[in-house]
Every structure is written in C-alpha cells, then in structure tokens.
Design a protein around this motif. Structure first.
Motif, short mmCIF file in Angstrom:
data_model
loop_
_atom_site.label_atom_id
_atom_site.label_comp_id
_atom_site.label_asym_id
_atom_site.label_seq_id
_atom_site.Cartn_x
_atom_site.Cartn_y
_atom_site.Cartn_z
N LYS A 99 0.83 -1.21 0.00
CA LYS A 99 0.00 0.00 0.00
C LYS A 99 0.86 1.25 0.00
O LYS A 99 0.52 2.25 -0.60
CB LYS A 99 -0.93 0.00 1.21
CG LYS A 99 -1.99 -1.10 1.13
CD LYS A 99 -3.08 -0.92 2.15
CE LYS A 99 -4.05 -2.08 2.11
NZ LYS A 99 -5.10 -1.96 3.14
N PHE A 100 1.97 1.21 0.72
CA PHE A 100 2.91 2.34 0.68
C PHE A 100 4.29 1.89 1.11
O PHE A 100 4.47 0.77 1.58
CB PHE A 100 2.41 3.53 1.51
CG PHE A 100 2.00 3.21 2.92
CD1 PHE A 100 2.94 3.08 3.93
CD2 PHE A 100 0.65 3.04 3.24
CE1 PHE A 100 2.55 2.79 5.24
CE2 PHE A 100 0.25 2.74 4.55
CZ PHE A 100 1.21 2.62 5.54
N VAL A 101 5.25 2.79 0.90
CA VAL A 101 6.65 2.48 1.20
C VAL A 101 7.12 3.35 2.36
O VAL A 101 6.74 4.52 2.45
CB VAL A 101 7.54 2.73 -0.05
CG1 VAL A 101 9.02 2.69 0.30
CG2 VAL A 101 7.23 1.71 -1.13
N VAL A 102 7.91 2.76 3.24
CA VAL A 102 8.46 3.52 4.37
C VAL A 102 9.99 3.48 4.31
O VAL A 102 10.58 2.41 4.19
CB VAL A 102 7.99 2.89 5.71
CG1 VAL A 102 8.71 3.54 6.89
CG2 VAL A 102 6.48 3.05 5.88
N PHE A 103 10.62 4.65 4.35
CA PHE A 103 12.08 4.74 4.39
C PHE A 103 12.53 5.07 5.82
O PHE A 103 11.90 5.89 6.50
CB PHE A 103 12.58 5.87 3.48
CG PHE A 103 12.70 5.47 2.03
CD1 PHE A 103 13.88 4.94 1.54
CD2 PHE A 103 11.62 5.61 1.17
CE1 PHE A 103 13.99 4.55 0.21
CE2 PHE A 103 11.72 5.23 -0.16
CZ PHE A 103 12.90 4.70 -0.64
N SER A 104 13.62 4.43 6.23
CA SER A 104 14.22 4.78 7.53
C SER A 104 15.70 4.45 7.47
O SER A 104 16.18 3.86 6.49
CB SER A 104 13.54 3.99 8.66
OG SER A 104 13.70 2.60 8.43
N GLY A 105 16.43 4.81 8.53
CA GLY A 105 17.87 4.54 8.56
C GLY A 105 18.23 3.69 9.76
O GLY A 105 17.65 3.85 10.84
N ALA A 106 19.21 2.80 9.58
CA ALA A 106 19.66 1.97 10.70
C ALA A 106 20.71 2.73 11.50
O ALA A 106 21.57 3.40 10.93
CB ALA A 106 20.26 0.67 10.16
N PRO A 123 2.02 6.03 -2.01
CA PRO A 123 2.59 6.99 -1.05
C PRO A 123 3.92 6.52 -0.46
O PRO A 123 4.20 5.33 -0.39
CB PRO A 123 1.52 7.06 0.04
CG PRO A 123 0.27 6.59 -0.60
CD PRO A 123 0.68 5.57 -1.61
N ILE A 124 4.72 7.50 -0.06
CA ILE A 124 6.00 7.22 0.61
C ILE A 124 6.00 7.96 1.95
O ILE A 124 5.63 9.14 2.02
CB ILE A 124 7.20 7.71 -0.23
CG1 ILE A 124 7.22 7.02 -1.60
CG2 ILE A 124 8.52 7.44 0.51
CD1 ILE A 124 8.39 7.46 -2.50
N ILE A 125 6.44 7.24 2.97
CA ILE A 125 6.56 7.84 4.31
C ILE A 125 8.03 7.79 4.71
O ILE A 125 8.69 6.75 4.54
CB ILE A 125 5.71 7.07 5.34
CG1 ILE A 125 4.23 7.13 4.97
CG2 ILE A 125 5.93 7.61 6.76
CD1 ILE A 125 3.29 6.36 5.89
N GLY A 126 8.56 8.88 5.23
CA GLY A 126 9.95 8.91 5.69
C GLY A 126 9.99 8.98 7.21
O GLY A 126 9.30 9.81 7.81
N LEU A 127 10.76 8.08 7.80
CA LEU A 127 10.97 8.12 9.26
C LEU A 127 12.39 8.61 9.49
O LEU A 127 13.36 7.86 9.31
CB LEU A 127 10.82 6.72 9.88
CG LEU A 127 9.54 5.93 9.57
CD1 LEU A 127 9.48 4.67 10.41
CD2 LEU A 127 8.31 6.78 9.77
N ILE A 128 12.52 9.87 9.86
CA ILE A 128 13.86 10.46 9.95
C ILE A 128 14.34 10.30 11.39
O ILE A 128 14.09 11.13 12.26
CB ILE A 128 13.85 11.94 9.49
CG1 ILE A 128 12.98 12.11 8.21
CG2 ILE A 128 15.27 12.45 9.27
CD1 ILE A 128 13.37 11.23 7.03
N ASN A 129 15.04 9.20 11.56
CA ASN A 129 15.41 8.78 12.92
C ASN A 129 16.63 9.53 13.47
O ASN A 129 16.91 9.45 14.66
CB ASN A 129 15.72 7.28 12.92
CG ASN A 129 16.67 6.89 11.81
OD1 ASN A 129 16.28 6.94 10.64
ND2 ASN A 129 17.89 6.55 12.15
N GLY A 130 17.37 10.21 12.60
CA GLY A 130 18.59 10.90 13.04
C GLY A 130 19.01 11.89 11.97
O GLY A 130 18.22 12.22 11.07
N PRO A 131 20.28 12.35 12.00
CA PRO A 131 20.69 13.35 11.01
C PRO A 131 20.49 12.89 9.57
O PRO A 131 20.70 11.71 9.25
CB PRO A 131 22.19 13.53 11.32
CG PRO A 131 22.33 13.17 12.75
CD PRO A 131 21.33 12.06 12.99
N ALA A 132 20.07 13.83 8.74
CA ALA A 132 19.88 13.57 7.31
C ALA A 132 20.68 14.63 6.55
O ALA A 132 20.65 15.81 6.92
CB ALA A 132 18.40 13.66 6.96
#
Ligand code: COA
Length: 381
Positions: A173-180, A225-234
């Motif tokens: 349904k949608f894509v989620v981006f995040s960083g490890a 849709p795309i959702i971004g989870l900005i967990n730290g510096p970008a």
C-alpha cells in the motif's frame, strides 16, 4: 461496500458443513479444507473475491441458482444472486475445484506478499539496504550504520529496483524509508568519486548524472505513497528528496542539512523547485546555498517535516500510525497519490533534468575535486 460484503463472507463460512451428497470424490476433502483455510487468511479478501467464493460455494453445495432474481433495490441479495447465476451449469465438482483454486490463489498471494531479506528479486542482498514487507507496508532501510548510511551506487540502483518492486507488488500500500543506527542518511557516499581514478572523471560524471536523474525520477513517478521516518541526522540527497515523500516524521534527534556549496556541488532531488515552494525563497536559499543545519523543529516549521516525536517513542509512535494507515483501501491511496503528483509531475522532471546537468558539470570542476580531496584527507588524519 465492505460493510455489505462482510456478511456475505461470513455466510459462506458458516456453511462450512457441506452436505455429503454434494461432495464429489476428488475435490471433496480439498473443498472442505479450503473452507477452513479461507478463515485463516490474515487479510479478508476483496469484496469481488468474497462474492465469487459465495457463488462457488452455493454452486458446489446447492447446484444451479434457485428462486426469483431480487430487484436492484435489494442490491446485496441481487449481487449474490447474480454471482451465483454466473456459475449456472457448472457441475458440483467443478465448482468445488474452482473454489479450492481461488482459496489456494489467496494463500499464495499472501505468501508472495511477505517479501523479506531472503525473498525474491531486489530483496536479495543489496549491500547497504534492508528491505522487508509486512502488513502491506514495504520498508526500505538504509543499512550502512558504520558509514552513517551514505549512499553507494549499488544502493541507488537497489532503491530504484525496490520502488519498481513495491509498485508492482499488489500487496504493497505504501513504502516507508528509515535509517539503521544513529543517522538517517549522510547523503551521497563521497567515495563514489574514487572510481574516477579508474574510468576518468568525465566518464564517471556522465554515469553518475544518468544514475542520479534516474534515481530522482523513480521518486517523482512512484505511484504509491512514501513515508519517511527520519530517525537521526539527514544530509544531502536524503534531505532534498523529502518533499517528494507524502509524510515525513522526524525524531527530535534528527537534523537536516544540504552542504552542497561547501563540497562545491549543487542542489538536486528537485529541491531547487520544492524547497522554495515549501518554505519560501529566502529560507530555501539560506538552506541550499549556505548549508544552514536545521533542527527537526525548524524543519517542521519549514514544512519539510509533518511532525516531530521524542527519540524515545519515535518508532513506536510512527509504527502505530503506519499500522492504522495500512488499513486504508489501496486503490484509493494510489489514485490520490498520483493525482497529487500529477499537478507538478512535468515540472519536477524538467527540474530534475536541469539539476542533474548542472551537477554533472560541478563533479568535473576543479573546486569539487579539491573539496572531495579535503574530505578524503580529513578521514586520514
Ligand atoms: N560519504 C562517504 N563516507 C561517509 C559519508 C559520506 N557522505 N558520511 C559519513 N561517512 C563515513 C566517514 O567517512 C566515516 O568512515 P570511516 O570511519 O571509515 O572513516 C564514517 O562514515 C563516520 O563519519 P565521520 O566523518 O568520521 O563522522 P563525523 O561525526 O565526524 O561526521 C558527517 C559525520 C556526516 C558530518 C561527515 O562524515 C560528513 O560530512 N560526511 C559527508 C556528508 C556529505 O557531504 N554528504 C554529501 C552531501 S551532497
């Protein structure tokens, strides 16, 4: 429509004690198991599938449709009647067989949707990316924590393929981006330019230009849709892409910066268009030209971020919302995403092409060479 069809489905489930006289030899036991299996599906099937299952069940257990066709006003009963009538003439055993096939198809589809790291296609080992799919959500995690998730050429190509896969996957349904780890992403991996020693900087700049343009275009044209989870510096391109997302949530430990001028490069990701649009020309200029680093709150004030959450509850809060949004109807999500994008699509492609050409020329400049050298030498201190 869902509320109408749900009783239909329950009805076909309640009739799971099929009269023995309708069992035909080969498919009888499979038909019975299929009636159980359909109850164990994680997701309730679409309404048209429920209707098909109902009709096949009736055909398999009661034969041809009986009684008078209900009027259009009684549209639930009418839909059931018409669906059943659609299988008129089908033998009991063929109806059982078809019922079993539909259920097996649903089970296979559910398994197929569960893409994970060892799954098919792009999900197999792109270094630096962790890709998974669960509960209709396709997740792409930058996964090079030791390098603060800097993007290699393989990662750019991997993300393009992952977006193609997420678009084609009916379950997504949608894509989620995040960083490890500690960072969301530190932008383009500056050691990508070390390849110049092998193939020459003009050729590398041409290749990189083509890749960057294709990468950004993949976001412009992504149909869900795309959702971004900005967990730290970008940093860099991981920031400039954010206006092409549909929701951006940030942890209060996130920061945002685009040090393009400091490294003698130029803005990309269509940010020369989207940033002034989102935050106004003056603020966009300060950000893009002078590399001012924004806190999560400042990014929120400038419309780059939807909401900021405390780092301690960030993932929990985001995942709770994601689970809610994953219940939304997929076609409507997709159609609305595209209508929103259509307004700016042509301009975004034009801007992407122009930015990529300017960036290509920056990459072969003396200034850029010196800036990259400074970064590499800094590492060796
Ligand atoms: N490209 C290549 N390597 C990067 C990187 C990038 N964009 N970002 C981080 N790294 C690597 C560093 O080389 C270092 O690797 P090493 O331990 O093997 O030497 C590691 O990640 C940690 O980075 P480091 O610089 O030691 O940490 P720091 O806390 O002092 O600084 C940054 C972090 C992100 C501020 C700094 O690494 C940086 O400025 N990176 C470049 C960011 C950038 O300009 N991106 C492109 C924008 S267009």
């Amino acid at each position: 429509m869902l509320r109408i069809a749900a009783p239909l489905f329950r009805y076909s489930q309640q009739l799971s004690t099929t009269p023995a006289r309708f069992y035909s030899s080969d498919y009888a036991s499979k038909f019975e198991s299929a009636q159980q299996n359909v109850k164990n599906l994680k997701e309730s099937p679409d309404n048209d599938i429920k209707l098909k299952l109902y009709a096949l069940f009736k055909q398999a257990t009661s034969g041809d449709v009986q009684g008078k066709q209900p009027s259009m006003i009684n549209f639930v009963e009418r839909a059931k009647y018409d669906a059943w009538a659609g299988f008129k003439g089908l033998t009991n055993s063929d109806a059982q067989k078809k019922y079993v096939e539909v259920v097996e198809g649903l089970i296979a589809e559910e398994k197929g949707g569960e893409v994970n790291e060892s799954g098919p296609g792009v999900t197999q080992g792109v270094d630096g990316l962790k890709i998974s799919m669960e509960n209709h959500v396709y997740r792409i995690e930058f996964n090079r924590p030791k390098k603060f998730n800097a993007l290699t050429f393989d990662m750019y190509n991997g993300i393009i393929k992952a977006l193609e896969e997420a678009s084609a996957n009916k379950e997504t349904k949608f894509v989620v981006f995040s960083g490890a780890g500690q960072y969301y992403c530190s932008g383009n991996d500056l050691s990508n330019f070390e390849k110049a020693a092998k193939i020459g900087k003009e050729k590398l700049a041409d290749e990189a230009r083509e890749l960057f343009q294709r990468f950004v275009a993949a976001f412009i044209d992504f149909d869900k849709p795309i959702i971004g989870l900005i967990n730290g510096p970008a940093v860099g391109i991981s920031v400039t892409l954010l206006p092409l997302f549909n929701i951006v949530w940030a942890s209060d430990s996130a920061t945002f910066n685009t040090p393009f001028v400091a490294i003698a490069q130029s803005a990309e990701g269509t940010s020369t268009y989207t940033f002034p649009y989102l935050m106004g020309y003056a603020k966009a200029s300060e950000f893009l030209l002078f590399g001012r680093k924004l806190t999560a709150e400042e990014a929120c004030e400038r419309n780059l971020v939807n909401e900021v959450f405390p780092a301690t509850t960030f993932l929990e809060e985001c995942n709770r919302r994601i689970a809610e949004y994953a219940k939304l109807p997929p076609e409507a999500l997709k159609v609305n995403k595209q209508v929103l994008r259509d307004v700016h699509r042509d301009t975004l492609h034009k801007v992407n092409k122009h930015e990529s050409a300017v960036l290509r020329d920056r990459w072969v400049s003396k200034e850029c060479e010196e800036a990259l050298m400074a970064f590499m030498l800094r590492k060796k201190k």
